[in-house]
Design a protein around this motif. Structure first.
Motif, short mmCIF file in Angstrom:
data_model
loop_
_atom_site.label_atom_id
_atom_site.label_comp_id
_atom_site.label_asym_id
_atom_site.label_seq_id
_atom_site.Cartn_x
_atom_site.Cartn_y
_atom_site.Cartn_z
N LYS A 6 0.84 -1.20 0.00
CA LYS A 6 0.00 0.00 0.00
C LYS A 6 0.87 1.24 0.00
O LYS A 6 0.57 2.23 -0.68
CB LYS A 6 -0.90 -0.02 1.25
CG LYS A 6 -1.82 1.17 1.36
CD LYS A 6 -2.70 1.07 2.59
CE LYS A 6 -1.86 1.37 3.81
NZ LYS A 6 -2.65 1.43 5.05
N GLU A 23 -7.91 3.67 1.66
CA GLU A 23 -8.68 2.51 1.20
C GLU A 23 -8.39 2.22 -0.27
O GLU A 23 -8.27 1.06 -0.68
CB GLU A 23 -10.18 2.75 1.41
CG GLU A 23 -10.61 2.85 2.86
CD GLU A 23 -10.34 4.23 3.46
OE1 GLU A 23 -10.26 5.22 2.70
OE2 GLU A 23 -10.19 4.30 4.70
N GLU A 24 -8.31 3.29 -1.07
CA GLU A 24 -8.01 3.09 -2.49
C GLU A 24 -6.61 2.52 -2.66
O GLU A 24 -6.39 1.64 -3.50
CB GLU A 24 -8.14 4.42 -3.25
CG GLU A 24 -9.57 4.89 -3.41
CD GLU A 24 -9.66 6.28 -4.00
OE1 GLU A 24 -10.59 6.50 -4.80
OE2 GLU A 24 -8.80 7.14 -3.67
N GLU A 26 -4.99 0.61 -0.62
CA GLU A 26 -5.06 -0.80 -0.25
C GLU A 26 -5.71 -1.62 -1.36
O GLU A 26 -5.22 -2.70 -1.73
CB GLU A 26 -5.86 -0.94 1.06
CG GLU A 26 -5.95 -2.35 1.58
CD GLU A 26 -4.62 -2.84 2.14
OE1 GLU A 26 -3.87 -2.04 2.69
OE2 GLU A 26 -4.37 -4.06 2.00
N HIS A 27 -6.79 -1.09 -1.91
CA HIS A 27 -7.51 -1.77 -2.99
C HIS A 27 -6.60 -1.92 -4.22
O HIS A 27 -6.51 -3.01 -4.81
CB HIS A 27 -8.77 -0.97 -3.34
CG HIS A 27 -9.57 -1.53 -4.47
ND1 HIS A 27 -10.24 -2.72 -4.38
CD2 HIS A 27 -9.77 -1.07 -5.73
CE1 HIS A 27 -10.85 -2.96 -5.52
NE2 HIS A 27 -10.57 -1.97 -6.38
#
Length: 96
Positions: A6, A23-24, A26-27
């Motif tokens: 990340k 979050e993005e 990580e995604h």
């Protein structure tokens, strides 16, 4: 292959001047990891007797040879000009 973290995604996004959330990041790290894992599978294929290709279809260059050819005679070209002088086409002034 190195794991895509990340933090690495966040660093690349920063260099590309992209604003992404935690979050993005990580995604995207998960997605990129899945893609690189899939690419690693391709390395397991035996391609020793496979010729390298640039296209899957047999393509032929359809361009002709670049050969100089005479153009239309100057006198004939000047016949279409509104005004001409000394063998050149006169055009209206565009600058003052």
């Amino acid at each position: 292959m190195a794991k895509i973290t990340k933090e690495k995604v966040t660093e690349v996004a920063h260099l590309a001047r992209l604003a992404i959330s935690e979050e993005e990041a990580e995604h995207f790290a998960e997605q990129l990891e899945a893609i690189t894992n899939a690419m690693e599978l391709l390395n397991e294929l035996d391609t020793e007797n496979v010729e390298p290709t640039t296209h899957v279809y047999p393509m032929v260059n359809v361009l002709r040879e670049d050969q100089a050819e005479p153009g239309i005679p100057r006198e004939l070209a000047l016949k279409n000009a509104r005004e001409h002088e000394a063998g050149q086409i006169k055009v209206p002034n565009v600058l003052d």
